[in-house]
Design a protein around this motif. Structure first.
Motif, PDB file in Angstrom:
ATOM      1  N   VAL A 247      -1.775 -47.104  25.561  1.00  0.00           N
ATOM      2  CA  VAL A 247      -2.156 -47.998  26.476  1.00  0.00           C
ATOM      3  C   VAL A 247      -1.439 -49.406  26.396  1.00  0.00           C
ATOM      4  O   VAL A 247      -0.931 -50.128  27.041  1.00  0.00           O
ATOM      5  CB  VAL A 247      -3.613 -48.228  26.744  1.00  0.00           C
ATOM      6  N   LEU A 248      -1.344 -49.704  25.165  1.00  0.00           N
ATOM      7  CA  LEU A 248      -0.907 -50.891  24.433  1.00  0.00           C
ATOM      8  C   LEU A 248       0.688 -51.046  24.905  1.00  0.00           C
ATOM      9  O   LEU A 248       1.079 -52.040  25.286  1.00  0.00           O
ATOM     10  CB  LEU A 248      -0.935 -51.319  22.944  1.00  0.00           C
ATOM     11  N   LEU A 249       1.359 -49.977  24.320  1.00  0.00           N
ATOM     12  CA  LEU A 249       2.751 -50.096  24.821  1.00  0.00           C
ATOM     13  C   LEU A 249       3.039 -50.107  26.194  1.00  0.00           C
ATOM     14  O   LEU A 249       3.961 -50.756  26.940  1.00  0.00           O
ATOM     15  CB  LEU A 249       3.470 -48.822  24.310  1.00  0.00           C
ATOM     16  N   LEU A 250       2.314 -49.422  26.906  1.00  0.00           N
ATOM     17  CA  LEU A 250       2.475 -49.093  28.576  1.00  0.00           C
ATOM     18  C   LEU A 250       2.213 -50.486  29.243  1.00  0.00           C
ATOM     19  O   LEU A 250       2.887 -50.868  30.193  1.00  0.00           O
ATOM     20  CB  LEU A 250       1.916 -48.070  29.216  1.00  0.00           C
ATOM     21  N   GLN A 251       1.148 -51.074  28.901  1.00  0.00           N
ATOM     22  CA  GLN A 251       0.841 -52.296  29.537  1.00  0.00           C
ATOM     23  C   GLN A 251       1.775 -53.227  28.990  1.00  0.00           C
ATOM     24  O   GLN A 251       1.881 -54.205  29.938  1.00  0.00           O
ATOM     25  CB  GLN A 251      -0.689 -52.779  29.211  1.00  0.00           C
ATOM     26  N   SER A 252       2.128 -53.546  27.945  1.00  0.00           N
ATOM     27  CA  SER A 252       3.098 -54.442  27.437  1.00  0.00           C
ATOM     28  C   SER A 252       4.591 -54.519  28.072  1.00  0.00           C
ATOM     29  O   SER A 252       4.924 -55.606  28.467  1.00  0.00           O
ATOM     30  CB  SER A 252       3.207 -54.493  25.931  1.00  0.00           C
ATOM     31  N   VAL A 253       4.749 -53.188  28.335  1.00  0.00           N
ATOM     32  CA  VAL A 253       6.263 -52.988  28.783  1.00  0.00           C
ATOM     33  C   VAL A 253       6.067 -53.220  30.417  1.00  0.00           C
ATOM     34  O   VAL A 253       6.905 -53.976  30.942  1.00  0.00           O
ATOM     35  CB  VAL A 253       6.444 -51.545  28.626  1.00  0.00           C
ATOM     36  N   LEU A 254       4.889 -52.836  30.971  1.00  0.00           N
ATOM     37  CA  LEU A 254       4.908 -53.266  32.608  1.00  0.00           C
ATOM     38  C   LEU A 254       4.696 -54.881  32.659  1.00  0.00           C
ATOM     39  O   LEU A 254       5.172 -55.001  33.778  1.00  0.00           O
ATOM     40  CB  LEU A 254       3.604 -52.439  32.843  1.00  0.00           C
TER      41      LEU A 254
ATOM     42  N   ALA B 169      -4.880 -62.862  26.540  1.00  0.00           N
ATOM     43  CA  ALA B 169      -4.505 -61.842  26.436  1.00  0.00           C
ATOM     44  C   ALA B 169      -4.165 -61.496  24.932  1.00  0.00           C
ATOM     45  O   ALA B 169      -3.943 -62.426  24.146  1.00  0.00           O
ATOM     46  CB  ALA B 169      -2.960 -61.426  27.126  1.00  0.00           C
ATOM     47  N   GLY B 170      -3.672 -60.315  24.471  1.00  0.00           N
ATOM     48  CA  GLY B 170      -3.587 -59.953  23.158  1.00  0.00           C
ATOM     49  C   GLY B 170      -4.486 -59.314  22.103  1.00  0.00           C
ATOM     50  O   GLY B 170      -5.700 -59.168  22.495  1.00  0.00           O
ATOM     51  N   THR B 171      -3.927 -58.522  21.184  1.00  0.00           N
ATOM     52  CA  THR B 171      -5.028 -57.975  20.269  1.00  0.00           C
ATOM     53  C   THR B 171      -5.747 -58.908  19.187  1.00  0.00           C
ATOM     54  O   THR B 171      -5.890 -58.197  18.306  1.00  0.00           O
ATOM     55  CB  THR B 171      -4.084 -56.555  19.709  1.00  0.00           C
ATOM     56  N   ILE B 172      -5.464 -60.195  19.273  1.00  0.00           N
ATOM     57  CA  ILE B 172      -6.064 -60.848  18.120  1.00  0.00           C
ATOM     58  C   ILE B 172      -7.381 -60.572  17.895  1.00  0.00           C
ATOM     59  O   ILE B 172      -7.858 -60.498  16.845  1.00  0.00           O
ATOM     60  CB  ILE B 172      -5.895 -62.442  18.573  1.00  0.00           C
ATOM     61  N   PRO B 173      -8.280 -60.236  18.727  1.00  0.00           N
ATOM     62  CA  PRO B 173      -9.660 -60.026  18.352  1.00  0.00           C
ATOM     63  C   PRO B 173      -9.857 -58.832  17.808  1.00  0.00           C
ATOM     64  O   PRO B 173     -10.872 -58.635  17.037  1.00  0.00           O
ATOM     65  CB  PRO B 173     -10.477 -60.119  19.749  1.00  0.00           C
ATOM     66  N   VAL B 174      -9.135 -57.729  18.124  1.00  0.00           N
ATOM     67  CA  VAL B 174      -9.176 -56.366  17.462  1.00  0.00           C
ATOM     68  C   VAL B 174      -8.712 -56.616  15.981  1.00  0.00           C
ATOM     69  O   VAL B 174      -9.280 -55.935  15.197  1.00  0.00           O
ATOM     70  CB  VAL B 174      -8.171 -55.365  18.358  1.00  0.00           C
TER      71      VAL B 174
ATOM     72  N   THR C  45      -6.932 -57.085  26.490  1.00  0.00           N
ATOM     73  CA  THR C  45      -6.574 -57.210  24.863  1.00  0.00           C
ATOM     74  C   THR C  45      -5.568 -56.170  24.528  1.00  0.00           C
ATOM     75  O   THR C  45      -4.942 -56.437  23.463  1.00  0.00           O
ATOM     76  CB  THR C  45      -8.012 -56.458  24.365  1.00  0.00           C
ATOM     77  N   LEU C  46      -5.115 -55.213  25.395  1.00  0.00           N
ATOM     78  CA  LEU C  46      -3.906 -54.420  24.991  1.00  0.00           C
ATOM     79  C   LEU C  46      -2.624 -54.841  25.829  1.00  0.00           C
ATOM     80  O   LEU C  46      -2.005 -54.004  26.304  1.00  0.00           O
ATOM     81  CB  LEU C  46      -4.220 -53.030  25.291  1.00  0.00           C
ATOM     82  N   VAL C  47      -2.392 -56.066  25.925  1.00  0.00           N
ATOM     83  CA  VAL C  47      -1.156 -56.803  26.640  1.00  0.00           C
ATOM     84  C   VAL C  47      -0.625 -57.678  25.483  1.00  0.00           C
ATOM     85  O   VAL C  47      -1.261 -58.703  25.363  1.00  0.00           O
ATOM     86  CB  VAL C  47      -1.564 -57.223  27.971  1.00  0.00           C
ATOM     87  N   GLU C  48       0.561 -57.381  25.360  1.00  0.00           N
ATOM     88  CA  GLU C  48       1.234 -58.434  24.307  1.00  0.00           C
ATOM     89  C   GLU C  48       2.390 -59.044  25.120  1.00  0.00           C
ATOM     90  O   GLU C  48       3.123 -58.411  25.863  1.00  0.00           O
ATOM     91  CB  GLU C  48       1.695 -57.834  23.115  1.00  0.00           C
ATOM     92  N   ASN C  49       2.680 -60.217  25.045  1.00  0.00           N
ATOM     93  CA  ASN C  49       3.880 -60.891  25.750  1.00  0.00           C
ATOM     94  C   ASN C  49       5.129 -61.026  25.269  1.00  0.00           C
ATOM     95  O   ASN C  49       6.070 -61.726  25.846  1.00  0.00           O
ATOM     96  CB  ASN C  49       3.251 -62.278  26.379  1.00  0.00           C
ATOM     97  N   ASN C  50       5.197 -60.737  23.852  1.00  0.00           N
ATOM     98  CA  ASN C  50       6.508 -60.980  23.139  1.00  0.00           C
ATOM     99  C   ASN C  50       6.657 -59.905  22.256  1.00  0.00           C
ATOM    100  O   ASN C  50       5.685 -59.045  21.903  1.00  0.00           O
ATOM    101  CB  ASN C  50       6.824 -62.233  22.606  1.00  0.00           C
ATOM    102  N   ILE C  51       7.961 -59.459  22.056  1.00  0.00           N
ATOM    103  CA  ILE C  51       8.193 -58.556  21.045  1.00  0.00           C
ATOM    104  C   ILE C  51       7.599 -58.573  19.540  1.00  0.00           C
ATOM    105  O   ILE C  51       7.221 -57.591  18.811  1.00  0.00           O
ATOM    106  CB  ILE C  51       9.750 -57.978  20.945  1.00  0.00           C
TER     107      ILE C  51
END
Length: 369
Positions: A17-24, A131-136, A62-68
């Motif tokens: 899910v992290l990979l799909l949402q970030s790529v999308l 957005a982002g996985t910082i809290p996790v 939480t599972l969306v990252e905006n840069n590589i």
């Protein structure tokens, strides 16, 4: 044949899910890119002013990252941390922990940004991306602080040694520095702070623990009353008394509001006496299996001794009162039986192998400062 990655189910789903949402999200922003405006995906990331009609973003953000760069760190953290915790706890417990570590920090950050907009009337607060996985990531550090509080990490060939409970504060400092750069948004520091508080509160008061098989503790025990997991343990020694002076009144207020339940004397005794067990990775599940096997061998040994005692007491009077009955049919040759009594009275280690488990050792290691 390529080596097969052994990834537990919840960790696998989270990574996908992290990979799909970030790529999308990257594809949408690239398609709508403009040099004069910042592109946001309000139906994936949480933006206070734009995501009110997309309530699922409180969880998906939480599972969306905006840069590589942050995506690589997030993938590395979720892969190793997720595998560790899912095998230490269970898939269900990890899923609940991720839900708490995602939903609560995002919601509290959303409320803080709306409050800041209400006070300052600055619209930029409501357009800040959450957005982002910082809290996790910081929640994983808190979980490691509970599981291995006495573990020390040595860096730079012994130049720097840090105990695991020190890492959450170091992580918050690193997030603060990076939030001043384009890598992280201004909401990242709030996500880190609320992630620390939410995960510690859940593990301290609400997470179910595994009772000791030898004790009579109920299976519904929750929380961790040990002193090694107190909130002040995240801070250096000289600061701990001041932190306790602040956290104790807050805890009393939460108890008065019935948000938290104070630990009973039985819970505190269980935490100090080791009457319940935290299933830790790196031998946690193995330790539970060894404990179960030791108990099974103990019960079997008791039954063998009881059977031996019963057979010895009943065979004496029978041999004196009446002679053995001779068979009247044809003689059947049978194989000679081994000496059962000798096998029963012998040490169980010679037959079943030796299994030992010392619960005091784990408790002593856990209680060391």
């Amino acid at each position: 044949m390529a080596p097969r990655l052994n990834i537990p189910p919840v960790t696998r789903v989270v990574l996908v899910v992290l990979l799909l949402q970030s790529v999308l999200s990257a594809a949408v922003r690239y398609r709508q890119w403009s040099a004069h405006s910042e592109i946001v995906v309000e139906w994936l990331s949480l933006i206070p002013q734009l995501s009110l009609f997309y309530p699922w973003t409180f969880l998906t953000a939480t599972l969306v990252e905006n840069n590589i760069f942050t995506l690589a760190i997030a993938g590395f953290t979720l892969y190793h941390g997720g595998r560790y915790l899912e095998r230490a706890w269970s898939s269900r417990e990890l899923a609940k922990f991720l839900l708490v570590a995602s939903l609560i920090p995002n919601t509290l950050t959303f409320l803080v940004l709306v409050t800041l907009f209400t006070v300052t009337r600055d619209e930029s607060w409501t357009l800040t991306t959450i957005a982002g996985t910082i809290p996790v990531q910081i929640s994983f550090l808190v979980a490691f602080s509970q599981l291995v509080p006495a573990h020390t990490v040595t860096l730079f060939r012994g130049v720097l040694s840090l105990r695991v409970p020190r890492f959450p504060l170091l992580y918050i400092g690193l997030v603060f520095v990076l939030s001043l750069t384009p890598l992280l948004s201004s909401a990242s520091l709030l996500l880190a702070l609320f992630g620390l508080l939410a995960s510690w509160t859940y593990l301290r008061f609400y997470k179910a623990v595994f009772p000791d098989l030898d004790s009579s503790q109920p299976t519904s025990m929750r929380g961790d009353a040990s002193e090694t997991f107190a909130f002040a343990e995240f801070f250096p020694g000289p600061v701990k008394p001041f932190v306790s002076m602040i956290t104790d009144p807050i805890f009393n207020a939460l108890v008065a509001m019935r948000i938290c339940t104070p630990f009973s004397q039985a819970d505190i005794s269980a935490a100090h006496g080791g009457n319940f067990m935290q299933r830790t990775a790196h031998g946690g599940v193995r330790a539970e299996a060894e404990r179960r096997r030791a108990l099974a061998l103990k019960v079997l040994d008791q039954r063998l001794h009881a059977a031996t005692t019963t057979a010895g007491s009943s065979s004496g009077p029978r041999s004196q009162s009446q002679p053995p009955i001779q068979p009247s049919g044809p003689t059947i040759q049978t194989q000679p039986q081994p000496n059962i009594q000798a096998a029963m009275t012998s040490q169980p280690t010679e037959v079943f192998g030796e299994t030992s488990y010392n619960p005091d050792q784990d408790h002593n290691e856990r209680g060391d400062p």
